[in-house]
Motif scaffolding. Sequence first.
Motif, PDB file in Angstrom:
ATOM      1  N   ALA B 107     -21.442  -8.647  32.196  1.00 47.65           N
ATOM      2  CA  ALA B 107     -21.564  -9.768  31.265  1.00 47.65           C
ATOM      3  C   ALA B 107     -21.962  -9.297  29.874  1.00 47.65           C
ATOM      4  O   ALA B 107     -21.515  -9.846  28.871  1.00 47.65           O
ATOM      5  CB  ALA B 107     -22.587 -10.778  31.799  1.00 47.65           C
ATOM      6  N   PHE B 108     -22.819  -8.271  29.787  1.00 52.12           N
ATOM      7  CA  PHE B 108     -23.314  -7.801  28.501  1.00 52.12           C
ATOM      8  C   PHE B 108     -23.118  -6.284  28.403  1.00 52.12           C
ATOM      9  O   PHE B 108     -24.029  -5.513  28.719  1.00 52.12           O
ATOM     10  CB  PHE B 108     -24.793  -8.160  28.330  1.00 52.12           C
ATOM     11  CG  PHE B 108     -25.051  -9.635  28.359  1.00 52.12           C
ATOM     12  CD1 PHE B 108     -24.916 -10.394  27.217  1.00 52.12           C
ATOM     13  CD2 PHE B 108     -25.415 -10.260  29.533  1.00 52.12           C
ATOM     14  CE1 PHE B 108     -25.135 -11.754  27.242  1.00 52.12           C
ATOM     15  CE2 PHE B 108     -25.632 -11.624  29.571  1.00 52.12           C
ATOM     16  CZ  PHE B 108     -25.496 -12.375  28.413  1.00 52.12           C
ATOM     17  N   ALA B 173     -33.608  -4.729  32.078  1.00 51.09           N
ATOM     18  CA  ALA B 173     -32.396  -5.110  31.339  1.00 51.09           C
ATOM     19  C   ALA B 173     -31.181  -5.023  32.255  1.00 51.09           C
ATOM     20  O   ALA B 173     -30.328  -5.924  32.259  1.00 51.09           O
ATOM     21  CB  ALA B 173     -32.219  -4.202  30.124  1.00 51.09           C
ATOM     22  N   LEU B 176     -31.245  -8.005  34.858  1.00 54.96           N
ATOM     23  CA  LEU B 176     -30.815  -9.291  34.299  1.00 54.96           C
ATOM     24  C   LEU B 176     -29.299  -9.279  34.076  1.00 54.96           C
ATOM     25  O   LEU B 176     -28.605 -10.257  34.387  1.00 54.96           O
ATOM     26  CB  LEU B 176     -31.530  -9.533  32.962  1.00 54.96           C
ATOM     27  CG  LEU B 176     -33.026  -9.826  33.056  1.00 54.96           C
ATOM     28  CD1 LEU B 176     -33.674  -9.731  31.684  1.00 54.96           C
ATOM     29  CD2 LEU B 176     -33.271 -11.203  33.635  1.00 54.96           C
ATOM     30  N   ASN B 177     -28.799  -8.165  33.564  1.00 53.71           N
ATOM     31  CA  ASN B 177     -27.376  -8.051  33.278  1.00 53.71           C
ATOM     32  C   ASN B 177     -26.538  -8.248  34.546  1.00 53.71           C
ATOM     33  O   ASN B 177     -25.569  -9.015  34.556  1.00 53.71           O
ATOM     34  CB  ASN B 177     -27.121  -6.664  32.686  1.00 53.71           C
ATOM     35  CG  ASN B 177     -25.853  -6.601  31.883  1.00 53.71           C
ATOM     36  OD1 ASN B 177     -25.040  -7.514  31.943  1.00 53.71           O
ATOM     37  ND2 ASN B 177     -25.689  -5.542  31.149  1.00 53.71           N
ATOM     38  N   PHE B 179     -27.452  -9.652  37.352  1.00 51.70           N
ATOM     39  CA  PHE B 179     -27.610 -11.007  37.905  1.00 51.70           C
ATOM     40  C   PHE B 179     -26.605 -11.950  37.246  1.00 51.70           C
ATOM     41  O   PHE B 179     -25.855 -12.660  37.925  1.00 51.70           O
ATOM     42  CB  PHE B 179     -29.041 -11.506  37.698  1.00 51.70           C
ATOM     43  CG  PHE B 179     -29.271 -12.864  38.281  1.00 51.70           C
ATOM     44  CD1 PHE B 179     -29.327 -13.038  39.648  1.00 51.70           C
ATOM     45  CD2 PHE B 179     -29.403 -13.977  37.469  1.00 51.70           C
ATOM     46  CE1 PHE B 179     -29.524 -14.297  40.203  1.00 51.70           C
ATOM     47  CE2 PHE B 179     -29.595 -15.242  38.007  1.00 51.70           C
ATOM     48  CZ  PHE B 179     -29.660 -15.389  39.374  1.00 51.70           C
ATOM     49  N   VAL B 180     -26.567 -11.928  35.912  1.00 55.72           N
ATOM     50  CA  VAL B 180     -25.637 -12.809  35.201  1.00 55.72           C
ATOM     51  C   VAL B 180     -24.195 -12.446  35.561  1.00 55.72           C
ATOM     52  O   VAL B 180     -23.352 -13.321  35.775  1.00 55.72           O
ATOM     53  CB  VAL B 180     -25.871 -12.735  33.678  1.00 55.72           C
ATOM     54  CG1 VAL B 180     -24.837 -13.569  32.944  1.00 55.72           C
ATOM     55  CG2 VAL B 180     -27.260 -13.209  33.334  1.00 55.72           C
ATOM     56  N   ILE B 183     -23.417 -13.767  39.122  1.00 55.14           N
ATOM     57  CA  ILE B 183     -23.412 -15.233  39.177  1.00 55.14           C
ATOM     58  C   ILE B 183     -22.205 -15.798  38.426  1.00 55.14           C
ATOM     59  O   ILE B 183     -21.585 -16.767  38.846  1.00 55.14           O
ATOM     60  CB  ILE B 183     -24.724 -15.773  38.553  1.00 55.14           C
ATOM     61  CG1 ILE B 183     -25.895 -15.545  39.504  1.00 55.14           C
ATOM     62  CG2 ILE B 183     -24.620 -17.242  38.210  1.00 55.14           C
ATOM     63  CD1 ILE B 183     -25.900 -16.448  40.691  1.00 55.14           C
ATOM     64  N   ASN B 184     -21.868 -15.159  37.310  1.00 54.23           N
ATOM     65  CA  ASN B 184     -20.990 -15.814  36.345  1.00 54.23           C
ATOM     66  C   ASN B 184     -19.597 -15.235  36.228  1.00 54.23           C
ATOM     67  O   ASN B 184     -18.755 -15.827  35.581  1.00 54.23           O
ATOM     68  CB  ASN B 184     -21.648 -15.735  34.960  1.00 54.23           C
ATOM     69  CG  ASN B 184     -21.966 -17.113  34.423  1.00 54.23           C
ATOM     70  OD1 ASN B 184     -21.677 -18.102  35.073  1.00 54.23           O
ATOM     71  ND2 ASN B 184     -22.555 -17.170  33.261  1.00 54.23           N
ATOM     72  N   MET B 185     -19.338 -14.052  36.772  1.00 58.47           N
ATOM     73  CA  MET B 185     -18.063 -13.400  36.458  1.00 58.47           C
ATOM     74  C   MET B 185     -17.188 -13.165  37.677  1.00 58.47           C
ATOM     75  O   MET B 185     -16.323 -12.294  37.666  1.00 58.47           O
ATOM     76  CB  MET B 185     -18.323 -12.079  35.730  1.00 58.47           C
ATOM     77  CG  MET B 185     -18.933 -12.305  34.372  1.00 58.47           C
ATOM     78  SD  MET B 185     -19.159 -10.792  33.474  1.00 58.47           S
ATOM     79  CE  MET B 185     -17.504 -10.445  32.928  1.00 58.47           C
ATOM     80  N   ARG B 186     -17.412 -13.931  38.731  1.00 55.61           N
ATOM     81  CA  ARG B 186     -16.591 -13.731  39.918  1.00 55.61           C
ATOM     82  C   ARG B 186     -15.180 -14.248  39.686  1.00 55.61           C
ATOM     83  O   ARG B 186     -14.977 -15.232  38.974  1.00 55.61           O
ATOM     84  CB  ARG B 186     -17.227 -14.464  41.101  1.00 55.61           C
ATOM     85  CG  ARG B 186     -18.373 -13.684  41.736  1.00 55.61           C
ATOM     86  CD  ARG B 186     -19.172 -14.545  42.676  1.00 55.61           C
ATOM     87  NE  ARG B 186     -20.037 -15.454  41.953  1.00 55.61           N
ATOM     88  CZ  ARG B 186     -20.296 -16.692  42.347  1.00 55.61           C
ATOM     89  NH1 ARG B 186     -19.765 -17.161  43.444  1.00 55.61           N
ATOM     90  NH2 ARG B 186     -21.078 -17.469  41.633  1.00 55.61           N
ATOM     91  N   MET B 210     -35.965  -8.532  38.883  1.00 60.24           N
ATOM     92  CA  MET B 210     -36.390  -9.510  37.876  1.00 60.24           C
ATOM     93  C   MET B 210     -37.783 -10.044  38.163  1.00 60.24           C
ATOM     94  O   MET B 210     -38.526 -10.369  37.236  1.00 60.24           O
ATOM     95  CB  MET B 210     -35.412 -10.694  37.862  1.00 60.24           C
ATOM     96  CG  MET B 210     -34.109 -10.416  37.147  1.00 60.24           C
ATOM     97  SD  MET B 210     -32.841 -11.583  37.670  1.00 60.24           S
ATOM     98  CE  MET B 210     -33.589 -13.150  37.265  1.00 60.24           C
TER      99      MET B 210
END
Lengths: 202, 600
Positions: B107-108, B173, B176-177, B179-180, B183-186, B210
Motif C-alpha cells: 500500500a505504501f 512501520a 502497519l504497511n 496490515f493495510v 486488508i485493502n489490496m486483495r 501493531m
Amino acid sequence: MASTDHHAGHDEHATTTGITHNKMMMWSFLASDCMFFGTLIMMYMVYRPDMADLEIGPNQLLDIPFSSLMTFVLLMSSLAFVLGLSALQRGNHAGMRIWLSTTALMGLLFLGGETFEYLKFYDEGITIGSNIFGTAYFVTTGFHKVHVAIGVIWLLGLVLMSYRGRLGVENEEKVEIAGLYWHFVDIVWIVIFTFVFLVPYR
Amino acid sequence: MAQAVAAKEEQTDRWAIIWDWITTSDHKKIGLLYFWTSLTFFFVGGFLALGVRSQLAVPNSTMISPDVYNQFFTMHALVMIFLALMPMSVAFFNFIIPLQIGARDVAFPRLNSFSYWVYLFGGILLCSGFLFGDAPDIGWTGYASLSSAQYTPGASGDFYVMGLQVLGISTLAGGLNFFVTIINMRAPGMSLMRMPIFVWMTMITVVLIMLAFPTLAIALFALMMDRNFDTVFFSATEGSVVMWQHLFWIFGHPEVYILILPAFGIISEVLPTFSRKPLFGYSFVVFSGIAIAFLGFGVWVHHMFTVGVGPIPNMVFSTTTMLIAIPTGVKILNWLATLWGGSIRLTTAMLFAVAFVGMFTIGGISGVMHAAVPIDYWQHDTYFVVAHLHYVLFGGTMFGLIAGTYYWFPKWYGRYMSESLGKIHFWLTLIGFNLTFFPMHFLGVDGMPRRIYTYPSDYGYELWNLVATVGAYMLGIGMLLMVWNLIKSVRSGEPAPADPWDGRTIEWTTASPPAKHNFDATPQIRARDDFWDKKYNRTDEAEPPADEHIHLPPGSYVPLLVSFGLMLMGAGVIFTLWISVIGGIITAVGLFAWAFEPND
C-alpha cells in the motif's frame, strides 16, 4: 502513496474495503497509538498508590479547576475542527481556514496552559527526576503534548495548503484524516485527565 | 506499457543499478534486500553462538573473557531475534504477500523502503557496540533496574536501548504497511476466507506487531529516560523494579508469536503443495492462529513465575499458558492430516517443513512443561529453557524460513536451488540441531544455569556440553552449505518455470522471476487455492485482458535519508546529543521532502 486516490473512479483500482489506503493507515496507526498511551497510562496507574504519600506530590500540586479549563479548550477544538471539515465539504474555503486555524489556536492554548503548569511545578521543586510523580507526570503528559504539537503543525500545514489553492473539496479526505488524529488525541486526553487529575490520590 | 517497464529495467550501468536498488520502492527488490541482509545478520548471530558454545565446550574454560562472553550471548539473542528471524519473515512478507493477494505492490511503497533502511541502520547501530568494546551485555531482556545507569554505567545499555528503539520504528512501520496492504489490496474475489494461509498468518503477525511493539517502545523510552535524563521509573527506591519485567514480557510473549506465526504460514503453504492436497481444516488453522494471537497477550507472567507476583496470578497465567497449547495443537494435527494420504514429494522444502512439525512439537511440549508453576520453579533460568526456546525458534521459525527459501527461491530468481546440496544441508541441519539442543534438556534438568560463563569439572556437565558444541559446529557447516547453494543457484541454477512445484496459490501464475508489475491483468479470484482450482477444476475460464493503466510508483531516495537521520538521532543519545540534533534536522528535512515529493 496516493495512487489509489487518482483512480478512485475506476473499479479495478478501488480498494478491497472501499476505504482509501491513507485513511486505513490512520485507523491502524491509531490502534497502535492506543497501545503507546495505554502502556504509559497503565504505568501511571501502577505508580499512583505511591504518589499520595510524597512530600510534594499530586495532592499539593495539581490544579483541577485550571486543568479542567484547559481540557475544555482542547475538547472544544474538536468541535471547531468538525465545523471546519463541514465548511470544506460545502465548498466554503474561507470558513474552513477560519475554523481550522481556530482549532490550531486552541491546541496552542492548551499547550501553553500545560507549559504554564510545568513551570509552576518546576518552581515548586518538582522536576522529571525528583520523584515518581514528577517522572510519571511529565513523561505521560509530555508524550501527549508531543502529539498535540504534531497535530497543530499538521493543521497549520492544511491551512497553508488551502491558501495556496492545493486543498480543494476533492481533497477533503486529507482534512478528514487529520481529524481522526486530532479527535484521537483529544479522547486520549480525557483518559489522562481522568486518571492523572480527577481520581483522588489516597 | 509492460514492455516499456521491462525496457526501463535493463540498465547496464553499474552505478545506475546500485542507485536503483538504493532508491527502489519495488516490494520484490526490498524483499530480496531484506532476505540477504537478514541472512548476513544470521551469520553474525551464528558466529556469536559458536563463540558461546566454544567457551562452554570444556569445563573451567577461559577461552574468551567473561565480559566478552556476556556481550556474546546478549548480542547473539538480539541479533537472531531482531536482525535475523523477524526481518527474514519480513523478507517473505515483502516478496510473497503482494503476489499472493494479486496486488502490484504494497500500500505504501516508500514506507516499505523506509522500513528496510531503518532496519539496516538500526542493526548497524545495535551491533556497533562491538566497535567500542561496549556491546550490550545485559541479556536480551535487559532487566531494569540492573540495566539502569547505576548498575550498567557504560554505553552498552545505551546501544541496547537506542538500537532496539530504532529497530522498533522499522518493525512498526512495516507492520502497519502490511496490515493495510492485506486488508485493502486483495484481488477481486479474494474474500478473507479465500486468502492463502501465509497471508492470514502474516496478517495476524502484523496485528501483533501493531499492538505489542508500542509496549516495548514505551519501556525502552522509559529506560532511556532513566539512564540519560534522571527519571526514576525503574529505580529500586522510588520507582518499581518489577515494572520493566511486566512491560518487557507484555511485548515479549506476543513477540514469540510474531516470530513463529510467519513460519506457520510458510509450512501451511509447503505441506499442501508437496502433498498435492488442500490444507486440512483451513478454517481451523485460521481461527487457531487468531486464538493464539489473542491468548498471546494474556500469558506474559509465565516468564516471571519466580519473581513472586503471588500464587493467584501465577495460577491464572499458568492456566492461560496451557490453554494456548490447544490452538497450537490443533494446527499440528491439521498439518499431519494434510500429509495423511497425500502423494508426498520429499523435496528439500518439504523435508524442512516436516521437520518443522516434529521439532516445533518438541519445543511446544517443553513449553507446556514450563507452564506448570512448580516445574517452572525448578527449570527457570536453566539450560532447559534454552533448549525449549531453541526448539521453537530454530527448530520452528528457522526451519520454516528455510523451507520457505527453498520453496519460493524459484519465484525470486527463476532458478531452482540445488536439491542434492539441499538434502545434505537438511540432514546436517537436522542432526546438528538435535545434537546441539537436545542435550541442553539434560543439562537444564541437572541444574546448569543459563548465561553462565563456565562450570566446574565435577558436576557432570562435560559430556553434554561437548556434544552440544560439536552439534553447533555441524549446524554452522550446514548453514554455510545453504549459502553456497544459494549463491550457486542464483548464478547457475537450473532454470525454473512459472509454476515449478505445481503450486496452489496465485503467485505461481506470474513469471519466475515476476515482471516488475507482477500481473499483466488483475487476477480474478473464484476459489480458495485459486490457481489449483483453475488448473484442475475450471475449464471455462478465458484469460482476462491485460490492464492498460499499470501504475507503478517511482523510486525515491528520501526514505534512506530519513532512516539515516533516525540512526543519528539514536546514536546521539549514546555519544553526544549534538549528533541527535543533526539527525533530527536530517529527519525533519527528509520528512518534509517525503510529504511534498511528487509520487505519481
